[in-house]
Scaffold this motif. Structure first.
Motif, PDB file in Angstrom:
ATOM      1  N   GLN A  88       0.841  -1.198   0.000  1.00  0.00           N
ATOM      2  CA  GLN A  88       0.000   0.000   0.000  1.00  0.00           C
ATOM      3  C   GLN A  88       0.875   1.246   0.000  1.00  0.00           C
ATOM      4  OE1 GLN A  88      -2.605  -1.218   3.457  1.00  0.00           O
ATOM      5  NE2 GLN A  88      -4.178  -0.839   1.894  1.00  0.00           N
ATOM      6  N   ASN A  89       0.305   2.365  -0.488  1.00  0.00           N
ATOM      7  CA  ASN A  89       1.067   3.613  -0.383  1.00  0.00           C
ATOM      8  C   ASN A  89       0.904   4.171   1.027  1.00  0.00           C
ATOM      9  OD1 ASN A  89      -1.617   4.503  -0.721  1.00  0.00           O
ATOM     10  ND2 ASN A  89      -0.859   6.506  -1.406  1.00  0.00           N
ATOM     11  N   THR A  90       1.608   5.218   1.324  1.00  0.00           N
ATOM     12  CA  THR A  90       1.661   5.710   2.700  1.00  0.00           C
ATOM     13  C   THR A  90       0.272   6.039   3.256  1.00  0.00           C
ATOM     14  OG1 THR A  90       3.801   6.610   2.122  1.00  0.00           O
ATOM     15  CG2 THR A  90       2.866   7.368   4.194  1.00  0.00           C
ATOM     16  N   SER A  91      -0.613   6.589   2.417  1.00  0.00           N
ATOM     17  CA  SER A  91      -1.956   6.954   2.920  1.00  0.00           C
ATOM     18  C   SER A  91      -2.905   5.756   2.954  1.00  0.00           C
ATOM     19  CB  SER A  91      -2.556   8.034   2.016  1.00  0.00           C
ATOM     20  OG  SER A  91      -2.911   7.445   0.764  1.00  0.00           O
ATOM     21  N   ASP A  92      -2.453   4.616   2.459  1.00  0.00           N
ATOM     22  CA  ASP A  92      -3.280   3.392   2.361  1.00  0.00           C
ATOM     23  C   ASP A  92      -4.426   3.513   1.349  1.00  0.00           C
ATOM     24  OD1 ASP A  92      -1.698   2.160   4.175  1.00  0.00           O
ATOM     25  OD2 ASP A  92      -3.140   2.224   5.831  1.00  0.00           O
ATOM     26  N   ARG A  93      -4.419   4.568   0.546  1.00  0.00           N
ATOM     27  CA  ARG A  93      -5.510   4.681  -0.437  1.00  0.00           C
ATOM     28  C   ARG A  93      -5.343   3.647  -1.557  1.00  0.00           C
ATOM     29  NH1 ARG A  93      -7.377   9.852  -4.276  1.00  0.00           N
ATOM     30  NH2 ARG A  93      -8.326   8.492  -5.860  1.00  0.00           N
ATOM     31  N   PHE A  94      -4.100   3.406  -1.949  1.00  0.00           N
ATOM     32  CA  PHE A  94      -3.846   2.487  -3.070  1.00  0.00           C
ATOM     33  C   PHE A  94      -3.230   1.181  -2.578  1.00  0.00           C
ATOM     34  CE2 PHE A  94      -3.828   6.735  -4.864  1.00  0.00           C
ATOM     35  CZ  PHE A  94      -4.819   6.580  -5.829  1.00  0.00           C
ATOM     36  N   THR A  95      -3.689   0.087  -3.155  1.00  0.00           N
ATOM     37  CA  THR A  95      -3.225  -1.248  -2.765  1.00  0.00           C
ATOM     38  C   THR A  95      -2.900  -1.998  -4.045  1.00  0.00           C
ATOM     39  OG1 THR A  95      -4.742  -1.158  -0.908  1.00  0.00           O
ATOM     40  CG2 THR A  95      -3.864  -3.331  -1.479  1.00  0.00           C
ATOM     41  N   LEU A  96      -1.757  -2.657  -4.081  1.00  0.00           N
ATOM     42  CA  LEU A  96      -1.293  -3.186  -5.374  1.00  0.00           C
ATOM     43  C   LEU A  96      -0.577  -4.529  -5.230  1.00  0.00           C
ATOM     44  CD1 LEU A  96       0.459  -1.013  -8.026  1.00  0.00           C
ATOM     45  CD2 LEU A  96       1.758  -2.853  -7.015  1.00  0.00           C
ATOM     46  N   VAL A  97      -0.776  -5.396  -6.210  1.00  0.00           N
ATOM     47  CA  VAL A  97       0.011  -6.632  -6.313  1.00  0.00           C
ATOM     48  C   VAL A  97       0.773  -6.595  -7.635  1.00  0.00           C
ATOM     49  CG1 VAL A  97      -1.414  -8.099  -4.830  1.00  0.00           C
ATOM     50  CG2 VAL A  97      -1.981  -7.909  -7.265  1.00  0.00           C
ATOM     51  N   HIS A  98       1.945  -7.217  -7.652  1.00  0.00           N
ATOM     52  CA  HIS A  98       2.825  -7.099  -8.823  1.00  0.00           C
ATOM     53  C   HIS A  98       3.609  -8.390  -9.021  1.00  0.00           C
ATOM     54  CE1 HIS A  98       7.168  -5.687  -9.862  1.00  0.00           C
ATOM     55  NE2 HIS A  98       6.544  -5.884 -11.006  1.00  0.00           N
ATOM     56  N   ASN A  99       3.716  -8.796 -10.262  1.00  0.00           N
ATOM     57  CA  ASN A  99       4.576  -9.903 -10.648  1.00  0.00           C
ATOM     58  C   ASN A  99       5.587  -9.347 -11.642  1.00  0.00           C
ATOM     59  OD1 ASN A  99       5.674 -12.191 -11.847  1.00  0.00           O
ATOM     60  ND2 ASN A  99       3.832 -12.688 -12.994  1.00  0.00           N
ATOM     61  N   GLY A 100       6.872  -9.534 -11.381  1.00  0.00           N
ATOM     62  CA  GLY A 100       7.893  -9.048 -12.310  1.00  0.00           C
ATOM     63  C   GLY A 100       8.989  -8.320 -11.566  1.00  0.00           C
ATOM     64  N   VAL A 101       9.795  -7.598 -12.304  1.00  0.00           N
ATOM     65  CA  VAL A 101      10.917  -6.861 -11.697  1.00  0.00           C
ATOM     66  C   VAL A 101      10.964  -5.468 -12.307  1.00  0.00           C
ATOM     67  CG1 VAL A 101      13.437  -6.741 -11.546  1.00  0.00           C
ATOM     68  CG2 VAL A 101      12.300  -8.935 -11.258  1.00  0.00           C
ATOM     69  N   ILE A 102      10.955  -4.442 -11.464  1.00  0.00           N
ATOM     70  CA  ILE A 102      11.085  -3.066 -11.958  1.00  0.00           C
ATOM     71  C   ILE A 102      12.570  -2.708 -11.900  1.00  0.00           C
ATOM     72  CG2 ILE A 102      10.332  -0.667 -11.643  1.00  0.00           C
ATOM     73  CD1 ILE A 102       8.121  -2.798 -12.369  1.00  0.00           C
ATOM     74  N   GLU A 103      13.174  -2.676 -13.083  1.00  0.00           N
ATOM     75  CA  GLU A 103      14.640  -2.543 -13.123  1.00  0.00           C
ATOM     76  C   GLU A 103      15.116  -1.172 -12.640  1.00  0.00           C
ATOM     77  OE1 GLU A 103      15.174  -3.483 -17.225  1.00  0.00           O
ATOM     78  OE2 GLU A 103      14.578  -5.565 -16.886  1.00  0.00           O
ATOM     79  N   ASN A 104      14.307  -0.132 -12.901  1.00  0.00           N
ATOM     80  CA  ASN A 104      14.778   1.226 -12.550  1.00  0.00           C
ATOM     81  C   ASN A 104      14.133   1.733 -11.265  1.00  0.00           C
ATOM     82  OD1 ASN A 104      12.243   1.354 -13.728  1.00  0.00           O
ATOM     83  ND2 ASN A 104      12.594   3.349 -14.672  1.00  0.00           N
ATOM     84  N   TYR A 105      13.800   0.828 -10.356  1.00  0.00           N
ATOM     85  CA  TYR A 105      13.061   1.276  -9.172  1.00  0.00           C
ATOM     86  C   TYR A 105      13.865   2.231  -8.294  1.00  0.00           C
ATOM     87  CZ  TYR A 105      15.273  -1.975  -5.835  1.00  0.00           C
ATOM     88  OH  TYR A 105      16.146  -2.621  -5.012  1.00  0.00           O
ATOM     89  N   HIS A 106      15.190   2.057  -8.271  1.00  0.00           N
ATOM     90  CA  HIS A 106      16.025   2.974  -7.476  1.00  0.00           C
ATOM     91  C   HIS A 106      15.924   4.394  -8.031  1.00  0.00           C
ATOM     92  CE1 HIS A 106      17.936   0.818  -4.392  1.00  0.00           C
ATOM     93  NE2 HIS A 106      18.556  -0.062  -5.170  1.00  0.00           N
ATOM     94  N   HIS A 107      15.988   4.482  -9.368  1.00  0.00           N
ATOM     95  CA  HIS A 107      15.920   5.815  -9.992  1.00  0.00           C
ATOM     96  C   HIS A 107      14.565   6.445  -9.758  1.00  0.00           C
ATOM     97  CE1 HIS A 107      19.224   4.288 -12.871  1.00  0.00           C
ATOM     98  NE2 HIS A 107      19.726   4.886 -11.817  1.00  0.00           N
ATOM     99  N   LEU A 108      13.508   5.626  -9.858  1.00  0.00           N
ATOM    100  CA  LEU A 108      12.165   6.170  -9.652  1.00  0.00           C
ATOM    101  C   LEU A 108      12.034   6.691  -8.223  1.00  0.00           C
ATOM    102  CD1 LEU A 108      10.045   3.468 -11.532  1.00  0.00           C
ATOM    103  CD2 LEU A 108      10.591   5.782 -12.290  1.00  0.00           C
ATOM    104  N   GLN A 109      12.585   5.936  -7.288  1.00  0.00           N
ATOM    105  CA  GLN A 109      12.516   6.335  -5.883  1.00  0.00           C
ATOM    106  C   GLN A 109      13.267   7.664  -5.685  1.00  0.00           C
ATOM    107  OE1 GLN A 109      14.103   3.400  -3.209  1.00  0.00           O
ATOM    108  NE2 GLN A 109      13.189   4.379  -1.412  1.00  0.00           N
ATOM    109  N   ARG A 110      14.474   7.704  -6.272  1.00  0.00           N
ATOM    110  CA  ARG A 110      15.299   8.917  -6.113  1.00  0.00           C
ATOM    111  C   ARG A 110      14.631  10.128  -6.774  1.00  0.00           C
ATOM    112  NH1 ARG A 110      20.056   8.422  -9.870  1.00  0.00           N
ATOM    113  NH2 ARG A 110      18.411   9.150 -11.252  1.00  0.00           N
ATOM    114  N   ASP A 111      14.063   9.921  -7.970  1.00  0.00           N
ATOM    115  CA  ASP A 111      13.568  11.066  -8.733  1.00  0.00           C
ATOM    116  C   ASP A 111      12.180  11.532  -8.304  1.00  0.00           C
ATOM    117  OD1 ASP A 111      15.893  10.761 -10.080  1.00  0.00           O
ATOM    118  OD2 ASP A 111      15.011   9.919 -11.917  1.00  0.00           O
ATOM    119  N   TYR A 112      11.361  10.606  -7.786  1.00  0.00           N
ATOM    120  CA  TYR A 112       9.960  10.986  -7.536  1.00  0.00           C
ATOM    121  C   TYR A 112       9.500  10.804  -6.098  1.00  0.00           C
ATOM    122  CZ  TYR A 112       9.636  10.886 -12.610  1.00  0.00           C
ATOM    123  OH  TYR A 112       9.831  11.137 -13.940  1.00  0.00           O
TER     124      TYR A 112
END
Ligand code: M6R
Length: 600
Positions: A88-112
């Motif tokens: 879930q996101n910090t506010s708990d509004r969104f809840t998500l399941v995912h299969n796979g690998v997000i290769e640029n997740y570090h960059h997304l975290q840093r940039d956004y």
């Protein structure tokens, strides 16, 4: 790897999700979770371990007629409750399941996501936090989802709930498989049709980089740019009895037993009206044009490929190279002038093979996928497909898919040979009938084979398999099977190779399983057995009628020399099964593994 389910309708979703996850457990089983939505918002249940553990953690009083679920095979972050999906996101509004690998997740975290505190170690949490952030910045949920997808690099199948949009599951995929199932007053989401056959057999295939808005009475497919896409549903032709264990203690044993029937089914499926074996002319034409075939595969399918090379070279006279998929994409050999690629994959979803397919398509080369799963990614994306007709294979250890791969490769080689005017000198249909009977004779000898497993393997920590010619390739498969489910360290070697180093590992009582079905090297392999026996090994010789000697541990019925792998592998499958059983291992779900490996 990892399985996703979703339900939106009028019933309480919990049981449908949990049953669906049980069917998907083959895709990963180190942790699991579900989220259900009702008037009180979204409630998440998750647990480390199997779906059975998750069941224990689910509060039966919490109901919700919309829900999503996930069974995990860990990539980012160890298996734990906190790393289990849904996230879930910090506010708990969104809840998500995912299969796979997000290769640029570090960059997304840093940039956004500067300043956002993450709860888990997963790449998945970045996606849900990203969507939350974009909505805070003023986008609608759909726009935020779409923006996140456009930024993400890697593979994903995603199902997303928004606490403020009760009537919708947002869905998307890229490289990882995902289907939407259609019902009356409900719709479902699943990584594999098998998961939702309990409620529907009508499914719509999703394509990469689409967003799908799933409501209980509608399914809207959109491109990331917002254009509507029309796509007709298909009927999943899977029989429920194929995916039930029935009275068997394990799927692996059931699937080993099914092999004679699979052989007969394959012969039927590839027989034309004139009862002769047949392959679509466009496939034969493609093979005729090629000056070299490149077989690409992983694990057991790679071992099948090694034997496929023998078939295609010896029967059809076409040069073949066999490559491990995960290496080929990053270290491509010099290719011939007119290469053709053959992908062998039970699941048709193996990411290592797919990365090669994507690459060779860019280079403009033709491709054929040999798979058990119609409509799988490798099947859809290759130019041609040959199906295995083995029925769903659920145990992580591949058994019937391997023999089916050998049978289809033999048929492909034989029909190609005929098209090239080469005389095989034998009738493959007749020989395959003999093989089916020989396999039956082996699966009927479970007690004897169980005894071999307990005599040779009950306390050992390692084991070697040796063989020559095709027996060597079968030995590689026997070793993979044994180590994968019994955790005995097992290695396959060409008979003559052990003495070039590895023989140093032979100690008093080390089991060495030797296959002796190849007539031209019968004396040689027996010589190799003597070498290890002289150093204390405990040899188990599996030979074939006509080539057997007194003292051989197990003698197989005779089949055509080219088809021996189809039969000699059966005792090896059973030996692995019983070794794992006697060591109290989880036969169908060995540690650290998953059935379809959809991450590179
Ligand atoms: O679905 P695929 O045939 O592409 O899978 C390839 C390997 O992951 C698979 O064969 C694996 O080695 C088996 N679990 C071994 O029993």
């Amino acid at each position: 790897m990892c399985g996703i389910v979703g339900y939106i309708g009028e019933k309480d979703s919990k049981e449908i999700l949990l049953k669906g996850l049980e069917r998907l457990e083959y895709r990963g089983y180190d942790s699991a979770g579900i989220a259900v939505r009702n008037g009180d918002g979204i409630t998440v249940f998750k647990e480390k371990g199997r779906i059975a553990d998750l069941r224990g953690a689910v509060d039966g009083d919490v109901k919700g007629n919309t829900g999503i679920g996930h069974t995990r095979w860990a990539t980012h972050g160890k298996p734990s409750r906190v790393n289990a999906h849904p996230h879930q996101n910090t506010s708990d509004r969104f809840t998500l399941v995912h299969n796979g690998v997000i290769e640029n997740y570090h960059h997304l975290q840093r940039d956004y996501l500067a300043g956002v505190e993450m709860e888990s170690d997963t790449d998945t949490e970045i996606i849900v936090q990203l969507i939350g952030r974009f909505v805070e910045e003023g986008l609608s949920t759909q726009e935020a989802f779409s923006k996140a997808l456009k930024l993400m690099k890697g593979s994903y199948a995603i199902a997303l709930l928004d606490a403020e949009e009760a009537q919708t599951i947002f869905v998307a995929k890229n490289k990882s498989p995902l289907l939407v199932g259609l019902g009356e007053d409900f719709n479902v989401v699943a990584s594999d049709a098998m998961a939702m056959l309990q409620v529907t057999d009508q499914f719509v295939e999703l394509m990469d980089k689409e967003i799908v808005i799933v409501r209980k009475d509608s399914v809207e497919i959109l491109t990331l740019e917002g254009e509507t896409v029309e796509r007709a549903p298909f009927t999943a032709e899977i029989d429920m009895s194929d995916i039930d264990k029935g009275t068997y203690p394990h799927y692996m044993l059931k699937e080993i037993d099914e092999q004679p029937a699979v052989m007969r089914k394959i012969i039927q499926a590839y027989q034309g009206e004139d009862e002769k074996l047949t392959i679509k002319p466009e496939i034969l034409d493609a093979l005729q044009i090629a000056d070299r075939l490149y077989i690409i595969a992983a694990g057991t399918s790679y071992h099948a490929g090694l034997i496929g090379k023998e078939y295609l070279e010896k029967m059809a006279g076409i040069p073949v190279e066999v490559h491990v998929a995960s290496e080929f994409g990053y270290n491509m050999p010099l290719l011939s002038e007119r290469p053709m690629f053959i992908f062998i994959s039970q699941s048709g979803e193996t990411a290592d093979s797919r990365q090669v397919l994507v690459r060779i398509k860019e280079l403009g080369f033709p491709s054929l996928t040999i798979t058990n799963v119609a409509g799988s990614t490798l099947s859809r994306e290759a130019n041609h497909t040959l199906l295995l007709h083995a029925g769903p294979e659920i145990a992580v250890a591949s058994t019937k898919a391997y023999t089916a791969q050998l049978a289809v490769l033999a048929i492909l080689a034989a029909v190609t040979a005929e098209a090239r005017g080469r005389d095989l000198g034998f009738d493959l249909i007749q020989e395959m009938g003999i093989v089916a009977n020989a396999i039956q004779s082996q699966v009927d000898m479970k007690e004897e084979i169980e005894k071999l497993a307990s005599d040779f393997l009950s306390t050992t920590r390692n084991c070697f398999f040796i063989g020559r010619l095709m027996d060597y390739f079968v030995g590689l498969e026997g070793a993979l099977k044994l180590k994968e489910i019994s955790y005995i360290q097992a290695e396959g070697f060409a008979g003559g190779e052990l003495k070039h180093g590895t023989i140093a590992l032979i100690e008093e009582g080390t089991p060495v399983i030797a296959l002796a079905t190849q007539e031209s090297v019968n004396l040689n392999i027996r010589g190799n057995v003597k070498e290890v026996a002289a150093r204390g090994a405990n040899p188990m010789i599996i030979s074939m009628e006509g080539q057997s000697e007194d003292g051989d541990s197990h003698v197989l019925p005779t089949v055509h020399e080219l088809l021996t792998p189809l039969v000699s592998v059966i005792p090896l499958q059973l030996i692995s099964y019983y070794a794992a059983l006697h060591r109290d291992c989880d036969v169908d779900k060995p540690r650290n593994l998953a059935k379809s490996v959809t991450v590179e």
